[in-house]
Design a protein around this motif. Sequence first.
Motif, PDB file in Angstrom:
ATOM      1  N   GLN A   1       0.925  -1.078  -0.093  1.00  0.00           N
ATOM      2  CA  GLN A   1       0.042  -0.016   0.118  1.00  0.00           C
ATOM      3  C   GLN A   1       0.927   1.255  -0.218  1.00  0.00           C
ATOM      4  O   GLN A   1       1.766   1.349   0.565  1.00  0.00           O
ATOM      5  N   GLN A   3       0.751   5.536   0.359  1.00  0.00           N
ATOM      6  CA  GLN A   3      -0.039   6.555   0.736  1.00  0.00           C
ATOM      7  C   GLN A   3       0.418   7.908  -0.027  1.00  0.00           C
ATOM      8  O   GLN A   3       1.763   7.975  -0.143  1.00  0.00           O
ATOM      9  N   HIS A  96      -0.236  10.720  -8.250  1.00  0.00           N
ATOM     10  CA  HIS A  96      -0.884   9.162  -8.665  1.00  0.00           C
ATOM     11  C   HIS A  96       0.568   8.559  -8.812  1.00  0.00           C
ATOM     12  O   HIS A  96       1.421   8.957  -9.283  1.00  0.00           O
ATOM     13  N   TYR A 104      -2.366   4.205  -7.071  1.00  0.00           N
ATOM     14  CA  TYR A 104      -2.753   4.712  -5.852  1.00  0.00           C
ATOM     15  C   TYR A 104      -2.765   6.398  -6.019  1.00  0.00           C
ATOM     16  O   TYR A 104      -2.093   6.793  -7.092  1.00  0.00           O
TER      17      TYR A 104
END
Length: 115
Positions: A1, A3, A96, A104
């Motif tokens: 993931q 951020q 992005h 993401y």
Amino acid sequence: QVQLVESGGGLVQPGGSLRLSCAASGTIFGSYTMGWYRQAPGKQRELVAEITSSGRTNSGDSVKGRFTISNDNAKSMMYLQMNSLKPEDTAVYYCHIQDSRGRYWGQGTQVTVSS
């Protein structure tokens, strides 16, 4: 993931400049492409500029010669230097990244070009 958090948007007069920043955190897997997109009211989201993990850049025709994308891998940061801003550059700008695991997006930062 991964951020992403954008900053640096605001109100600027036509002809002015702004620099957007995008801070990335988390783990990026493999080769990646980072970029800036924008979306104006009533319009589709469009690519502004992008940079690959190998350093290649690409930008949209409407911003060529005015906007410059760059990154600082040591700081996990990406930037968009915007010069000679026009009212039609008004939009929400999104950071992005696409890596081997997915895509993401940041939450966006508003840029308004108006006198």
